[in-house]
Design a protein around this motif. Sequence first.
Motif, mmCIF file in Angstrom:
data_model
loop_
_atom_site.group_PDB
_atom_site.id
_atom_site.type_symbol
_atom_site.label_atom_id
_atom_site.label_comp_id
_atom_site.label_asym_id
_atom_site.label_seq_id
_atom_site.Cartn_x
_atom_site.Cartn_y
_atom_site.Cartn_z
ATOM 1 N N VAL A 175 0.825 -1.205 0.000
ATOM 2 C CA VAL A 175 0.000 0.000 0.000
ATOM 3 C C VAL A 175 0.860 1.256 0.000
ATOM 4 O O VAL A 175 0.595 2.213 -0.747
ATOM 5 C CB VAL A 175 -0.951 -0.026 1.211
ATOM 6 N N LEU A 176 1.909 1.287 0.809
ATOM 7 C CA LEU A 176 2.696 2.501 0.973
ATOM 8 C C LEU A 176 3.754 2.692 -0.108
ATOM 9 O O LEU A 176 4.073 3.823 -0.468
ATOM 10 C CB LEU A 176 3.380 2.494 2.346
ATOM 11 N N LEU A 221 -1.751 0.162 7.455
ATOM 12 C CA LEU A 221 -1.732 1.517 6.928
ATOM 13 C C LEU A 221 -0.537 2.317 7.416
ATOM 14 O O LEU A 221 -0.310 3.438 6.942
ATOM 15 C CB LEU A 221 -3.031 2.243 7.297
ATOM 16 N N SER A 222 0.219 1.792 8.377
ATOM 17 C CA SER A 222 1.432 2.431 8.862
ATOM 18 C C SER A 222 2.630 1.599 8.449
ATOM 19 O O SER A 222 2.496 0.402 8.175
ATOM 20 C CB SER A 222 1.383 2.571 10.390
ATOM 21 N N PRO A 223 3.818 2.203 8.421
ATOM 22 C CA PRO A 223 5.007 1.437 8.009
ATOM 23 C C PRO A 223 5.257 0.243 8.916
ATOM 24 O O PRO A 223 5.205 0.350 10.149
ATOM 25 C CB PRO A 223 6.140 2.464 8.091
ATOM 26 N N ARG A 340 -7.482 10.901 4.631
ATOM 27 C CA ARG A 340 -6.223 10.715 3.888
ATOM 28 C C ARG A 340 -5.201 10.084 4.838
ATOM 29 O O ARG A 340 -5.013 10.544 5.962
ATOM 30 C CB ARG A 340 -5.728 12.068 3.381
ATOM 31 N N VAL A 341 -4.557 9.019 4.376
ATOM 32 C CA VAL A 341 -3.570 8.307 5.183
ATOM 33 C C VAL A 341 -2.210 8.965 4.967
ATOM 34 O O VAL A 341 -1.766 9.145 3.825
ATOM 35 C CB VAL A 341 -3.519 6.814 4.804
ATOM 36 N N ILE A 342 -1.549 9.305 6.081
ATOM 37 C CA ILE A 342 -0.220 9.911 6.034
ATOM 38 C C ILE A 342 0.722 9.091 6.891
ATOM 39 O O ILE A 342 0.295 8.199 7.640
ATOM 40 C CB ILE A 342 -0.249 11.376 6.519
ATOM 41 N N GLN A 349 6.509 9.980 2.838
ATOM 42 C CA GLN A 349 5.081 9.796 2.634
ATOM 43 C C GLN A 349 4.825 8.671 1.626
ATOM 44 O O GLN A 349 5.724 8.243 0.899
ATOM 45 C CB GLN A 349 4.454 11.107 2.139
ATOM 46 N N PRO A 350 3.604 8.148 1.588
ATOM 47 C CA PRO A 350 3.298 7.070 0.628
ATOM 48 C C PRO A 350 3.559 7.496 -0.805
ATOM 49 O O PRO A 350 3.517 8.679 -1.153
ATOM 50 C CB PRO A 350 1.814 6.789 0.878
#
Length: 555
Positions: A175-176, A221-223, A340-342, A349-350
């Motif tokens: 995803v990222l 959704l996070s690293p 928005r995912v950050i 950032q992604p």
Amino acid sequence: MAKPAAVKKTLGQHIGARIGKASGWLPAVAAFLCLCLFAAAAITLFDVNSVPKTGQKANATGLSAQGTAGLRRLLEARGHEVIVNRMEDGPLIEHGDLEIITLDDDGGTLTYAYHFDSDDTSSASSASVSSASVSSADAASESAASASVSASGDTDDETGNGATQIPDPRRSKHVLRQPLGKVVLVVAPKWNAGPDPRNRYWDRGPTLVAAANVVDSLGFLSPVSEVPAPKDDKQAVARIKASPPGTQTVRNGDSLVTFDLVSYVLKRDTRALSAAEMEAAANGQKDLPLKHLWTFKPTAEGIAFAAPVSVGAITGLQSITGPNLQPVLTGPNGEAVLSRVIVTRGRPQPKAPIYLLSDPDLLNNQILADPQKVVAALNLIDTISPPANKPGRVIFNLTFNGISTDHDLLHALSRPPFIAVPLCLLIAGLGLMWAAFSRFGPAREAPVEPPLGRGVKILADNAARLMAITLKEVRLGPAYADLVRDQVLKDKGYRLGVNAESPDDLAERLGQAQKTTDSFIDLKARAAKVMTVHQLIDITLKLHAWKTEIQRAHT
């Protein structure tokens, strides 16, 4: 009275004459079996990559109210190129403008439980406690009409042993860093959908997914990083304790997995209509607002919607907030519906914009019952899609739902460009089958009494083939003329070598006496000048006709 044997024989002849020989069915039966074999091969080849159709599932293949198969059809009807991806990676994977990831209630493909030992209990417990974000003030502010759950991805199982839900590093990296679209839309789970546990032939009624399970499924959704663990246990424990603030490191087999401790807050609107509101709605009165009708408005720092999005009635509106989520579309009371995912703490950032849709009821098959919801869903897709390509290519990623395909030989051969190999083999097999049935038919019966006998016929065939190979058959013209002349003179009673005239002159005189059509001298001269087989055939026919005319006159 007829004998039984005679009756049986007569009846058998009658049935045989009516049905025919059984051997006549064999070509048709063989052709049918060959066609069935090729059809089975074709079905296996083209069905291996087909999109599965499931009933009560909350994903892109689900045909129930909780699925999103209807959204795929809406996008196709609008002209979008819709691709359903089931491949994890590889050179044949396709990319597009928008990647949609729907998360169902099956969280096993996104996280896996890690049970820590007694040495790690203190660190894991402290990390779990430190990541809790529900304060007493927050709990007091929540009324009975709404539910709020906060979790960091750490839970305890029913047995009392500590357990940590580790996000899947592959999903986080996809995803990222390696998305399939220029924009990624992640749809959070909300409904439990599937077969009834007591009877797999029944579908269970829709129930809400446990809030903790929803939060656990969003860990990717996070690293998330995964590195090989040191062989020395003391060094591994030291690395676990040296985790940066806000993260947690656990050992999973031979690897050390480090992930963020993100505190997501999940809220669901559980307000019910009062008796007065229900009576007013039944009577058609519009002065009392219905509390489950929603109109969302964009935030100042979010993407630009053309106007507030009105979506009508939604049961138990679900909203999710977190430190790595920037609200883009909110409800009238500030409920974060689209975020928005950050990536926090100054990290990269992604690669592509990532959006999280908190409530799947804005896109699932329930919208098909309301045109207003259909318009709102398509408006949402158009707004977050890249502006350059509309309508563009939309990819539904099913690998997050546990229905990905394996990279085996059959899947490789059923995709371009390698699909040309099995297709050519199928076409060649059908061509060979057609050639076999067109060349070999029923057995031809041999004549009872051959006129020349088998040996004579074989010798004549061999002589004809040898002459054809040597290409000297055109030189047989004069010899054939002499043969015809000698037969005619012999039939007339002339003895060769005794008469004063030459055989040619004698034959010519006989022809003039019988008034034949052609002159023998002329025919023999022409026979000596033939150059092709066709000319030889023509002159032999004329010589035969000259002979026939003299013999008929003689008789």
